[in-house]
Design a protein around this motif. Structure first.
Motif, PDB file in Angstrom:
ATOM      1  N   PRO A 221       0.827  -1.217   0.000  1.00  0.00           N
ATOM      2  CA  PRO A 221       0.000   0.000   0.000  1.00  0.00           C
ATOM      3  C   PRO A 221       0.866   1.275   0.000  1.00  0.00           C
ATOM      4  CG  PRO A 221      -0.869  -1.600   1.561  1.00  0.00           C
ATOM      5  CD  PRO A 221       0.460  -2.135   1.108  1.00  0.00           C
ATOM      6  N   LEU A 225       0.973   4.097  -2.847  1.00  0.00           N
ATOM      7  CA  LEU A 225       0.722   5.492  -2.454  1.00  0.00           C
ATOM      8  C   LEU A 225       1.796   6.410  -3.053  1.00  0.00           C
ATOM      9  CD1 LEU A 225      -0.985   7.418  -0.631  1.00  0.00           C
ATOM     10  CD2 LEU A 225       0.663   6.956   1.203  1.00  0.00           C
ATOM     11  N   ARG A 228       1.375   6.848  -6.744  1.00  0.00           N
ATOM     12  CA  ARG A 228       0.278   7.783  -7.086  1.00  0.00           C
ATOM     13  C   ARG A 228       0.687   9.242  -6.859  1.00  0.00           C
ATOM     14  NH1 ARG A 228      -3.051   3.330  -4.215  1.00  0.00           N
ATOM     15  NH2 ARG A 228      -3.658   2.104  -6.036  1.00  0.00           N
ATOM     16  N   HIS A 229       1.653   9.479  -5.978  1.00  0.00           N
ATOM     17  CA  HIS A 229       2.128  10.848  -5.727  1.00  0.00           C
ATOM     18  C   HIS A 229       3.306  11.228  -6.628  1.00  0.00           C
ATOM     19  CE1 HIS A 229      -0.141  12.294  -2.205  1.00  0.00           C
ATOM     20  NE2 HIS A 229      -0.204  11.026  -1.830  1.00  0.00           N
ATOM     21  N   TYR A 244       3.425  11.636   2.824  1.00  0.00           N
ATOM     22  CA  TYR A 244       2.146  11.394   2.159  1.00  0.00           C
ATOM     23  C   TYR A 244       1.072  10.920   3.127  1.00  0.00           C
ATOM     24  CZ  TYR A 244       5.127  11.565  -2.001  1.00  0.00           C
ATOM     25  OH  TYR A 244       6.027  11.937  -2.971  1.00  0.00           O
TER      26      TYR A 244
END
Ligand SMILES: NC(=O)C1=CN([C@@H]2O[C@H](COP(=O)(O)OP(=O)(O)OC[C@H]3O[C@@H](n4cnc5c(N)ncnc54)[C@H](OP(=O)(O)O)[C@@H]3O)[C@@H](O)[C@H]2O)C=CC1
Ligand SMILES: O=C(O)C1=N[C@H](C(=O)O)C[C@H](O)C1
Length: 247
Positions: A221, A225, A228-229, A244
């Motif tokens: 995960p 994450l 995605r950033h 994040y």
């Protein structure tokens, strides 16, 4: 869909990332490369972000090559020093549209434990770190333990605390490695995956913060994450998944 390439794709972490990228609803696998493969196959035309999990001896060169290829990089490999980070910043100066993100640990339990440790640090006279890993790990102490030690040392310094009490007169190595004034102990044991304890002590009391990653799925995960950033802060290196999280 976010197009993700993986470098170190045949390794324990890389293979787990390949599966995670294939199974997430918003990511797709672009290239999966490993030792000996040509990184120039990875370009902005086929890849939005590269996830790099290799070995400390190779990671800096890989990251520099990928930055020069013009692609964003998410790095999980350990072994990062201020000198290595400076080399990446230098490379990014010529590629201001590219971002690099490095996480010593992608597991939420460990990131939280480190954050709590930094908060607790100023309240305790004594602190030591014990990290415990599988025996296939090549580096000791772990990147996470080094990062945790630096965070605790910074919090102690900000609070104006002195050295940790320790009257050891003889040490054949049993007191561990001293990182930024903090003793760090490394255990390698078959059956373990990745575990860290931070032990705090005061007269008459103790606080133990412990994080356990029993399986490499615990890191996924966090990796997704970061993926995605990726690209959010072009031209910079960001270190730590806490950036994040809403901490
Ligand atoms: N940030 C985090 O949350 C985590 C970080 N890690 C870190 O990730 C790193 C990888 O760990 P792990 O997957 O267990 O290690 P592995 O040894 O299983 O995997 C490393 C892979 O990288 C390959 N490799 C070696 N050199 C290169 C190169 N120059 N270019 C491309 N690939 C290369 C290796 O190939 P070959 O075997 O043929 O040399 C191997 O397939 C370590 O530094 C570890 O500490 C691990 C878990 C979580
Ligand atoms: O090699 C590992 O397995 C791990 N490496 C990282 C580290 O050195 O901190 C992260 C996690 O502890 C697993």
């Amino acid at each position: 869909m976010i197009r993700v390439s993986v470098v170190g794709a045949k390794g324990r972490m890389g293979a787990t990332v390949v599966d995670a990228v294939k199974n997430a609803p918003d990511t797709e696998l672009a290239k999966a490369l490993d030792a000996g493969d040509d990184l120039t196959q990875i370009t902005p035309e086929n890849t939005d972000v590269v996830v790099e999990f290799t070995v400390p001896a190779a990671s800096l060169d890989n990251v520099l090559a990928l930055v020069n290829q013009g692609v964003n990089v998410v790095v999980g490999t350990t072994g990062w020093t201020d000198e290595k980070l400076a080399r990446v910043k230098e490379a990014l100066a010529s590629h201001p549209d590219v971002s690099v993100f490095i996480a010593p640990n992608f597991a939420i339990s460990t990131v939280l434990a480190e954050n709590f440790a930094a908060q607790a640090a100023k309240y305790f006279e004594s602190v030591e770190i014990v990290e415990m890993h599988h025996p296939n790990k090549v580096d000791a102490p772990s990147g996470t333990a080094i990062h945790t030690a630096h965070a605790i040392a910074a919090a102690r310094k900000d609070a104006g605390m002195g050295p940790i009490p320790d009257n050891t007169q003889t040490d054949g190595g049993s007191r561990g490695q001293v990182v930024d004034g903090i003793h760090v102990h490394a255990v390698r044991l078959r059956g373990l995956n990745a575990h860290e304890e931070v032990l705090f002590g005061n007269p008459g009391e103790q606080l133990v913060l412990r994080a356990d990653s029993f399986d490499r799925s615990s890191f996924m995960p966090g990796v997704l994450l970061a993926v995605r950033h990726a690209g959010e802060n072009p031209g910079t290196v960001t270190v730590g998944l806490d950036n994040y999280l809403d901490l």
